[in-house]
Design a protein around this motif. Structure first.
Motif, PDB file in Angstrom:
ATOM      1  N   UNK A 121       1.059   9.340  -4.873  1.00 36.32           N
ATOM      2  CA  UNK A 121       2.441   9.279  -4.351  1.00 36.32           C
ATOM      3  C   UNK A 121       1.965   7.820  -2.949  1.00 36.32           C
ATOM      4  N   UNK A 122       0.912   9.034  -2.047  1.00 34.02           N
ATOM      5  CA  UNK A 122       0.866   8.425  -0.963  1.00 34.02           C
ATOM      6  C   UNK A 122      -0.444   6.324  -1.627  1.00 34.02           C
ATOM      7  N   UNK A 123      -1.313   6.454  -2.211  1.00 32.44           N
ATOM      8  CA  UNK A 123      -1.515   5.599  -2.949  1.00 32.44           C
ATOM      9  C   UNK A 123      -0.466   4.469  -3.252  1.00 32.44           C
ATOM     10  N   UNK A 124       0.106   4.970  -4.502  1.00 36.43           N
ATOM     11  CA  UNK A 124       1.205   3.925  -4.804  1.00 36.43           C
ATOM     12  C   UNK A 124       2.280   3.437  -4.038  1.00 36.43           C
ATOM     13  N   UNK A 125       2.462   4.819  -2.953  1.00 40.80           N
ATOM     14  CA  UNK A 125       3.684   4.402  -1.863  1.00 40.80           C
ATOM     15  C   UNK A 125       3.267   2.981  -1.249  1.00 40.80           C
ATOM     16  N   UNK A 126       2.041   3.272  -1.070  1.00 46.05           N
ATOM     17  CA  UNK A 126       1.245   1.727   0.086  1.00 46.05           C
ATOM     18  C   UNK A 126       1.134   0.325  -1.118  1.00 46.05           C
ATOM     19  N   UNK A 127       0.837   0.721  -2.455  1.00 45.40           N
ATOM     20  CA  UNK A 127       1.216  -0.240  -2.723  1.00 45.40           C
ATOM     21  C   UNK A 127       2.432  -1.341  -3.439  1.00 45.40           C
ATOM     22  N   UNK A 128       3.083  -1.095  -3.694  1.00 42.78           N
ATOM     23  CA  UNK A 128       4.633  -1.359  -3.407  1.00 42.78           C
ATOM     24  C   UNK A 128       4.677  -1.904  -2.029  1.00 42.78           C
ATOM     25  N   UNK A 129       5.357  -0.554  -1.097  1.00 44.79           N
ATOM     26  CA  UNK A 129       5.292  -1.259   0.458  1.00 44.79           C
ATOM     27  C   UNK A 129       4.549  -1.533   0.992  1.00 44.79           C
ATOM     28  N   UNK A 130       3.457  -1.360   1.489  1.00 46.60           N
ATOM     29  CA  UNK A 130       2.580  -2.041   1.971  1.00 46.60           C
ATOM     30  C   UNK A 130       1.651  -0.996   2.160  1.00 46.60           C
ATOM     31  N   UNK A 131       0.599  -1.127   3.601  1.00 46.47           N
ATOM     32  CA  UNK A 131      -0.062   0.491   3.759  1.00 46.47           C
ATOM     33  C   UNK A 131      -0.237   0.450   5.731  1.00 46.47           C
ATOM     34  N   UNK A 132       1.233  -0.941   5.864  1.00 46.65           N
ATOM     35  CA  UNK A 132       1.091  -0.761   7.295  1.00 46.65           C
ATOM     36  C   UNK A 132       1.449   0.758   8.301  1.00 46.65           C
ATOM     37  N   UNK A 133       1.130   0.935   9.450  1.00 49.48           N
ATOM     38  CA  UNK A 133       1.216   2.159  10.328  1.00 49.48           C
ATOM     39  C   UNK A 133       2.763   1.798  10.074  1.00 49.48           C
ATOM     40  N   UNK A 134       3.363   2.793  10.339  1.00 50.62           N
ATOM     41  CA  UNK A 134       5.036   3.554  10.343  1.00 50.62           C
ATOM     42  C   UNK A 134       5.645   2.620  11.329  1.00 50.62           C
ATOM     43  N   UNK A 135       6.787   2.592  11.827  1.00 51.24           N
ATOM     44  CA  UNK A 135       6.727   2.175  13.633  1.00 51.24           C
ATOM     45  C   UNK A 135       7.285   3.694  13.985  1.00 51.24           C
ATOM     46  N   UNK A 136       6.885   4.962  12.975  1.00 48.35           N
ATOM     47  CA  UNK A 136       8.243   5.904  13.962  1.00 48.35           C
ATOM     48  C   UNK A 136       6.602   6.512  13.581  1.00 48.35           C
TER      49      UNK A 136
END
Length: 177
Positions: free
Chosen positions: A22-37
């Motif tokens: 799920x984390x990899x899919x989230x990163x592929x869709x929304x990018x692997x940037x460091x979250x602001x929080x």
């Protein structure tokens, strides 16, 4: 019958795998940037770890509603139920619970992709909880020289049974006598 320790470890592997996918899919869709929080993520991770440790320690007590140890001590001896325990299966061939993996993936992936990424904490929390329970089971088994089993009654797989641990070999490579 299934060894309780192996059942818990299979659940840990499945939940962590679902979180990773799920984390990899989230990163592929929304990018692997460091979250602001990122500070909130660290606090959430620390809270999950502390919570898992507290619940594991509570399970090691004999408190009525939270004790795992009381359940272990009430396990029915295998000799009393006329079931021969199977040989302990290695986790090498059966280390993953595909049903639990699919369940976590179906529940967390859509929510993580379309709403809130923090939902990935749910399988991680579950994995930490099961890992703590597995450590508690391993400690109890080693301390008492017994092996805990689940599923001696097919309709009630949560009921526990217990058998003697076979003696360990003396490091010679020979099977136990």
């Amino acid at each position: 019958m299934d060894r309780l320790l192996h059942h818990e470890l299979r659940a840990v592997f499945a939940a962590l795998a679902a979180a990773v996918v799920s984390g990899a899919a989230l990163g592929l869709v929304h990018g692997f940037s460091v979250p602001s929080n990122a500070g909130g993520l660290v606090k959430l991770s620390a809270g999950l770890l502390v919570g898992a440790v507290v619940f594991t320690l509570l399970g090691a007590t004999r408190l009525k509603w939270v004790s795992e140890v009381r359940d272990f001590e009430q396990a029915v001896p295998v000799e009393d139920i006329d079931v021969v325990p199977p040989e302990a299966r290695s986790l090498r061939g059966d280390w993953f619970g595909p049903g639990l993996f699919a369940t976590y993936l179906v529940l967390t992936l859509p929510i993580a992709l379309f709403w809130e990424a923090a939902v990935l904490a749910i399988p991680v929390w579950s994995a930490l909880s099961w890992l703590g329970k597995a450590a508690l089971i391993a400690h109890w088994e080693r301390r008492h020289g017994l092996v805990l089993w689940r599923g001696h009654v097919g309709a009630r797989p949560w009921e526990l049974s217990v058998s003697r641990r076979p003696p360990a070999s003396a490091g010679t490579g020979a099977p136990p006598a």
